[in-house]
Design a protein around this motif. Structure first.
Motif, PDB file in Angstrom:
ATOM      1  N   GLU A 290      65.757  49.783  23.355  1.00 49.19           N
ATOM      2  CA  GLU A 290      67.192  50.067  24.081  1.00 49.19           C
ATOM      3  C   GLU A 290      66.495  51.524  25.011  1.00 49.19           C
ATOM      4  OE1 GLU A 290      70.729  48.957  20.833  1.00 49.19           O
ATOM      5  OE2 GLU A 290      69.893  51.386  21.463  1.00 49.19           O
ATOM      6  N   GLU A 291      65.918  52.223  24.458  1.00 52.72           N
ATOM      7  CA  GLU A 291      65.217  53.377  25.833  1.00 52.72           C
ATOM      8  C   GLU A 291      64.788  52.803  26.708  1.00 52.72           C
ATOM      9  OE1 GLU A 291      67.073  56.266  26.177  1.00 52.72           O
ATOM     10  OE2 GLU A 291      68.079  56.176  23.670  1.00 52.72           O
ATOM     11  N   ILE A 292      63.565  51.988  26.628  1.00 61.92           N
ATOM     12  CA  ILE A 292      63.019  51.189  27.209  1.00 61.92           C
ATOM     13  C   ILE A 292      63.976  50.490  28.471  1.00 61.92           C
ATOM     14  CG2 ILE A 292      60.528  49.922  27.764  1.00 61.92           C
ATOM     15  CD1 ILE A 292      60.226  50.919  25.617  1.00 61.92           C
ATOM     16  N   GLU A 293      64.601  49.482  27.653  1.00 57.85           N
ATOM     17  CA  GLU A 293      65.650  48.869  28.716  1.00 57.85           C
ATOM     18  C   GLU A 293      66.320  49.420  29.760  1.00 57.85           C
ATOM     19  OE1 GLU A 293      67.113  45.716  25.939  1.00 57.85           O
ATOM     20  OE2 GLU A 293      65.742  44.793  25.717  1.00 57.85           O
ATOM     21  N   SER A 294      66.474  50.850  28.898  1.00 61.13           N
ATOM     22  CA  SER A 294      67.984  51.726  29.728  1.00 61.13           C
ATOM     23  C   SER A 294      66.664  52.124  30.774  1.00 61.13           C
ATOM     24  CB  SER A 294      68.147  52.194  28.971  1.00 61.13           C
ATOM     25  OG  SER A 294      69.086  53.469  29.153  1.00 61.13           O
ATOM     26  N   ALA A 295      65.783  52.474  30.582  1.00 59.51           N
ATOM     27  CA  ALA A 295      64.706  53.316  31.283  1.00 59.51           C
ATOM     28  C   ALA A 295      64.151  51.749  33.167  1.00 59.51           C
ATOM     29  CB  ALA A 295      63.486  53.289  31.055  1.00 59.51           C
ATOM     30  N   ALA A 296      63.886  50.990  32.650  1.00 59.68           N
ATOM     31  CA  ALA A 296      64.388  49.968  33.688  1.00 59.68           C
ATOM     32  C   ALA A 296      65.179  49.728  34.495  1.00 59.68           C
ATOM     33  CB  ALA A 296      63.837  48.543  32.779  1.00 59.68           C
ATOM     34  N   ASP A 297      66.319  49.166  33.362  1.00 59.08           N
ATOM     35  CA  ASP A 297      67.664  49.215  34.264  1.00 59.08           C
ATOM     36  C   ASP A 297      67.501  50.947  35.514  1.00 59.08           C
ATOM     37  OD1 ASP A 297      68.031  47.077  33.021  1.00 59.08           O
ATOM     38  OD2 ASP A 297      69.080  47.921  31.584  1.00 59.08           O
ATOM     39  N   GLN A 298      67.643  51.420  34.917  1.00 57.29           N
ATOM     40  CA  GLN A 298      67.606  52.673  35.713  1.00 57.29           C
ATOM     41  C   GLN A 298      66.775  52.257  36.908  1.00 57.29           C
ATOM     42  OE1 GLN A 298      70.128  55.094  35.657  1.00 57.29           O
ATOM     43  NE2 GLN A 298      70.646  55.236  33.838  1.00 57.29           N
ATOM     44  N   LEU A 299      66.208  52.296  36.912  1.00 55.15           N
ATOM     45  CA  LEU A 299      64.964  52.254  38.260  1.00 55.15           C
ATOM     46  C   LEU A 299      64.564  50.667  38.938  1.00 55.15           C
ATOM     47  CD1 LEU A 299      61.327  53.086  36.022  1.00 55.15           C
ATOM     48  CD2 LEU A 299      62.843  54.447  37.355  1.00 55.15           C
ATOM     49  N   SER A 300      65.752  50.197  38.703  1.00 56.07           N
ATOM     50  CA  SER A 300      65.504  48.462  38.998  1.00 56.07           C
ATOM     51  C   SER A 300      66.908  48.710  39.624  1.00 56.07           C
ATOM     52  CB  SER A 300      65.507  47.390  38.143  1.00 56.07           C
ATOM     53  OG  SER A 300      66.626  47.741  37.800  1.00 56.07           O
ATOM     54  N   LYS A 301      68.110  49.262  40.006  1.00 59.76           N
ATOM     55  CA  LYS A 301      69.449  49.360  40.244  1.00 59.76           C
ATOM     56  C   LYS A 301      69.412  49.638  40.937  1.00 59.76           C
ATOM     57  CE  LYS A 301      71.926  48.359  35.988  1.00 59.76           C
ATOM     58  NZ  LYS A 301      73.129  49.185  34.813  1.00 59.76           N
ATOM     59  N   GLY A 302      68.661  50.464  42.372  1.00 57.17           N
ATOM     60  CA  GLY A 302      68.717  50.738  43.060  1.00 57.17           C
ATOM     61  C   GLY A 302      70.342  51.732  43.344  1.00 57.17           C
ATOM     62  N   HIS A 303      70.025  53.193  42.864  1.00 54.68           N
ATOM     63  CA  HIS A 303      71.487  53.555  42.232  1.00 54.68           C
ATOM     64  C   HIS A 303      71.310  54.580  43.676  1.00 54.68           C
ATOM     65  CE1 HIS A 303      72.135  53.528  38.348  1.00 54.68           C
ATOM     66  NE2 HIS A 303      70.618  53.323  37.771  1.00 54.68           N
ATOM     67  N   ARG A 304      72.231  54.629  44.012  1.00 51.80           N
ATOM     68  CA  ARG A 304      72.608  56.357  45.118  1.00 51.80           C
ATOM     69  C   ARG A 304      72.200  56.969  45.098  1.00 51.80           C
ATOM     70  NH1 ARG A 304      78.517  56.107  47.085  1.00 51.80           N
ATOM     71  NH2 ARG A 304      77.646  57.676  48.166  1.00 51.80           N
ATOM     72  N   ASP A 305      72.302  57.277  43.657  1.00 53.78           N
ATOM     73  CA  ASP A 305      71.576  58.965  43.658  1.00 53.78           C
ATOM     74  C   ASP A 305      69.636  57.834  42.710  1.00 53.78           C
ATOM     75  OD1 ASP A 305      70.747  61.101  42.749  1.00 53.78           O
ATOM     76  OD2 ASP A 305      72.500  61.930  41.644  1.00 53.78           O
ATOM     77  N   ARG A 306      69.061  58.362  43.509  1.00 52.75           N
ATOM     78  CA  ARG A 306      67.644  58.179  42.888  1.00 52.75           C
ATOM     79  C   ARG A 306      67.267  59.064  41.570  1.00 52.75           C
ATOM     80  NH1 ARG A 306      64.581  55.373  47.153  1.00 52.75           N
ATOM     81  NH2 ARG A 306      64.633  57.116  48.233  1.00 52.75           N
ATOM     82  N   ASP A 307      67.401  59.696  42.234  1.00 48.56           N
ATOM     83  CA  ASP A 307      66.780  61.529  41.730  1.00 48.56           C
ATOM     84  C   ASP A 307      67.926  61.068  40.231  1.00 48.56           C
ATOM     85  OD1 ASP A 307      65.069  62.358  43.802  1.00 48.56           O
ATOM     86  OD2 ASP A 307      66.674  63.539  44.364  1.00 48.56           O
ATOM     87  N   GLU A 308      68.494  60.745  40.263  1.00 46.40           N
ATOM     88  CA  GLU A 308      69.416  60.456  38.818  1.00 46.40           C
ATOM     89  C   GLU A 308      68.679  59.528  37.758  1.00 46.40           C
ATOM     90  OE1 GLU A 308      71.303  62.604  36.001  1.00 46.40           O
ATOM     91  OE2 GLU A 308      71.212  63.734  37.132  1.00 46.40           O
ATOM     92  N   ALA A 309      68.950  58.984  38.436  1.00 51.43           N
ATOM     93  CA  ALA A 309      67.739  57.667  37.881  1.00 51.43           C
ATOM     94  C   ALA A 309      66.978  57.754  37.056  1.00 51.43           C
ATOM     95  CB  ALA A 309      68.231  56.420  39.069  1.00 51.43           C
ATOM     96  N   ILE A 310      65.824  58.257  38.121  1.00 47.68           N
ATOM     97  CA  ILE A 310      64.748  58.698  37.747  1.00 47.68           C
ATOM     98  C   ILE A 310      64.925  59.642  36.462  1.00 47.68           C
ATOM     99  CG2 ILE A 310      62.664  60.088  38.791  1.00 47.68           C
ATOM    100  CD1 ILE A 310      62.955  58.354  41.181  1.00 47.68           C
ATOM    101  N   HIS A 311      65.496  60.491  36.725  1.00 51.38           N
ATOM    102  CA  HIS A 311      65.569  61.871  35.049  1.00 51.38           C
ATOM    103  C   HIS A 311      65.905  60.944  34.247  1.00 51.38           C
ATOM    104  CE1 HIS A 311      66.234  65.520  33.355  1.00 51.38           C
ATOM    105  NE2 HIS A 311      67.428  65.174  33.537  1.00 51.38           N
TER     106      HIS A 311
END
Length: 317
Positions: free
Chosen positions: A21-42
């Motif tokens: 779940e945590e690895i998949e969550s990390a992948a989702d954060q990095l691939s969705k092109g979030h408006r707040d990219r810094d927060e997604a990376i964090h």
């Protein structure tokens, strides 16, 4: 997504579920092109750290798998740090501005912030950051599928007992080292071990009583203070290395003085609380967790556990 072991699953099942779940969550954060990219990376980095903590907890049983997976996740974390550190430095500068707003010249702070932001944006542009993050996300999804094959068999508290005790001991040693040799890298290493222990305590969240909950909060405070300390180290290094860009000695000296003061205060608070945490004997900490585990196993089942087909209360897990 729940970062804690459940009574309705074996320890091996729980560890695999959490890691996946945590690895998949990390992948989702990095691939969705979030408006707040810094927060997604964090958030992605936090998920990766959680998985590495899980790996350390069950290290004895994983064998070569441990070294392969932890090496892979370490490399991913380092790649993301290149982007995250630039944002973290700006955030800690903002914290300094707020904390010492009556003692710092606003124009100096704004000049430094503009310079840091410009360098961050230029670096991200040159690296084609979204392409890089998408590639990391793709790699993480492959890693998530590998979790199913992790060679975990042991069940119940014995599955995590030795790893729990080992990481607590390492935290003790790291604290002693930081006190004897108060170099930034030693405080940073101690923070890593505190975070491991903090994550391990969170995995056992369903066992908590009021005392353990306060214990977990103390670990969270220590790792947060040491995280700010590390970011101040990065900020100071950037300002000193690029002093000509941000101002003259007369303008920068007051800021650097307050950076040093803030670091001193953070480290003092972390060490004071850390001594109370790590004065305990590792075997006593583990014994208490084992007692809580045994009590947890004989508690009446919750409605959620019954709906999920939980094991019979009292059955060893």
């Amino acid at each position: 997504m729940a970062y804690h072991l459940k009574r309705s699953e074996s320890v091996a099942e729980g560890i695999r579920r959490i890691a996946r779940e945590e690895i998949e969550s990390a992948a989702d954060q990095l691939s969705k092109g979030h408006r707040d990219r810094d927060e997604a990376i964090h958030e992605a980095r936090k998920s990766i750290k959680k998985v590495r903590a899980v790996l350390r907890l069950v290290h004895p049983e994983l064998g070569d798998t441990y070294y392969q997976e932890t090496s892979y996740l370490r490399d991913v974390g380092r790649k993301l740090s290149l982007y995250r550190d630039a944002a973290a430095v700006i955030e800690i500068l903002d914290s300094l501005k707020q904390k010492y707003r009556n003692r710092l010249k606003a124009s100096t702070i704004e000049s430094i912030r503009r310079g840091l932001l410009a360098r961050k944006q230029q670096s991200e542009k040159e690296a084609d950051i979204q392409k890089a993050l998408t590639e990391i996300a793709t790699s993480l999804r492959v890693a998530a599928r590998r979790v199913k094959a992790w060679p975990l068999q042991t069940d119940g508290f014995p599955a995590i007992e030795s790893g729990f005790e080992k990481m607590f001991r390492q935290g003790q040693k790291a604290l002693i080292r930081a006190q004897k040799c108060p170099h930034p890298e030693n405080y940073h290493e101690w923070r890593k071990r505190v975070k491991d222990h903090w994550y391990h305590a969170r995995l056992l969240e369903d066992l908590w009583n009021d005392i353990v909950q306060a214990y977990e909060k103390s670990l969270d405070d220590i790792q947060a203070w040491l995280g700010d300390d590390h970011n101040l180290v990065l900020l100071r290094a950037k300002i000193v290395a690029e002093a000509d860009t941000y101002g003259n000695d007369q303008e920068l000296s007051p800021l650097l003085t307050l950076v040093d003061k803030y670091q001193k205060d953070l480290r003092a608070a972390a060490v004071s609380l850390g001594r109370r945490i790590y004065e305990a004997k590792p075997r006593h900490v583990v014994r208490r967790m084992r007692q809580l585990w045994d009590e947890w196993q004989v508690q009446p089942q919750s409605l959620e556990e019954l709906r999920n087909g939980a094991a019979i209360p009292g059955k060893s897990r």
